[in-house]
Scaffold this motif. Sequence first.
Motif, mmCIF file in Angstrom:
data_model
loop_
_atom_site.group_PDB
_atom_site.id
_atom_site.type_symbol
_atom_site.label_atom_id
_atom_site.label_comp_id
_atom_site.label_asym_id
_atom_site.label_seq_id
_atom_site.Cartn_x
_atom_site.Cartn_y
_atom_site.Cartn_z
ATOM 1 N N LYS A 152 39.006 37.438 35.304
ATOM 2 C CA LYS A 152 39.013 35.972 35.391
ATOM 3 C C LYS A 152 40.120 35.381 34.525
ATOM 4 N N ASN A 203 34.953 41.824 34.220
ATOM 5 C CA ASN A 203 35.006 40.603 35.018
ATOM 6 C C ASN A 203 35.663 39.456 34.245
ATOM 7 N N PRO A 240 40.044 38.471 43.347
ATOM 8 C CA PRO A 240 39.453 37.120 43.243
ATOM 9 C C PRO A 240 38.280 36.899 44.194
ATOM 10 N N GLN A 241 38.409 37.378 45.429
ATOM 11 C CA GLN A 241 37.330 37.183 46.395
ATOM 12 C C GLN A 241 36.091 37.999 46.018
ATOM 13 N N THR A 295 31.266 42.195 52.973
ATOM 14 C CA THR A 295 31.412 42.556 51.564
ATOM 15 C C THR A 295 31.799 44.019 51.421
ATOM 16 N N ASP A 330 29.753 36.741 41.586
ATOM 17 C CA ASP A 330 29.083 35.639 40.897
ATOM 18 C C ASP A 330 27.997 35.014 41.777
ATOM 19 N N ALA A 331 28.299 34.854 43.068
ATOM 20 C CA ALA A 331 27.312 34.268 43.981
ATOM 21 C C ALA A 331 26.084 35.163 44.110
ATOM 22 N N LYS A 337 34.305 36.264 43.245
ATOM 23 C CA LYS A 337 33.556 35.121 43.782
ATOM 24 C C LYS A 337 32.227 35.586 44.380
ATOM 25 N N HIS A 338 32.265 36.644 45.177
ATOM 26 C CA HIS A 338 31.034 37.185 45.753
ATOM 27 C C HIS A 338 30.101 37.708 44.657
ATOM 28 N N GLN A 374 27.874 31.999 51.012
ATOM 29 C CA GLN A 374 28.734 30.974 50.448
ATOM 30 C C GLN A 374 29.270 30.075 51.553
#
Length: 253
Positions: free
Chosen positions: A125, A121, A140-141, A199, A147-148, A144-145, A253
């Motif tokens: 990044k 990861n 990228p998406q 997802t 990490d959330a 983002k998921h 999100q």
Amino acid sequence: MIYREPIDILKFIAMEHEQVLVSFANGSDDLKLINHLQGLYAAPMTNATVDENDYVVVQLLTFTHYHFLYALASHMRCHLSEAFASARAAIDAALIAAQIIHDRESQVAYLNRTKPFDKLNRHYKNLIRDNRPLPHALVPQLIKHHDAFSSFAIHADVNSFVHRVTKVGGAEPMMAVQYFQFAKNAAERRIHCLTLLHTFVMVLDVFADFLVDEVKLVPAQWRDELHGLGGKIERLNDELKKQIPAEGVTGTQ
């Protein structure tokens, strides 16, 4: 329902079973979407035959399917943190698969747990930060998921259990910890389900070009159908989110 002592295993399982029945009774539209995505998973996985060099990719695909089932089952049982934790594991597998599909020789590094898989990861990044090419457009998406979901559903971080705590009033006010996480309303419950489904559409999409163009386990129409399902889920989710302030939907999100 408030208990002043811990529930036992029989009561816990009985409550899970009750919530699954409620989910089946109230979620017929969501079940259609779940079955549609199940069918898209089943098409390339049923009686699949691949070259030995592609075996790891198929194993990762199977791993994501397991978590597709586990995440949705957890959601139906009102275990929201566990559902998102399972989705996070599937994202991990998809991010690994993206790199291996892009560079098949890198699977040796994956098996040996060496660069870039030791800190994948962070590697992604850095690529995103430096505007360098990525192995898949959805990386990228998915990051983002990932990490959330990590902040909400992993380990004993405060964010993973603060939504479980409620204050109970009365002559002797007390704090209660919820073993089950119930949505505030039907719209929020469905948003959780659609977020999980979208997802897993993205996760499966990471494998799409490999399945269609490389090993040819499914035709190009399968990929189009997957993208169409993803668009439908996204539109449904956007419409529901208009009914609830974004900050009021737990875990999204």
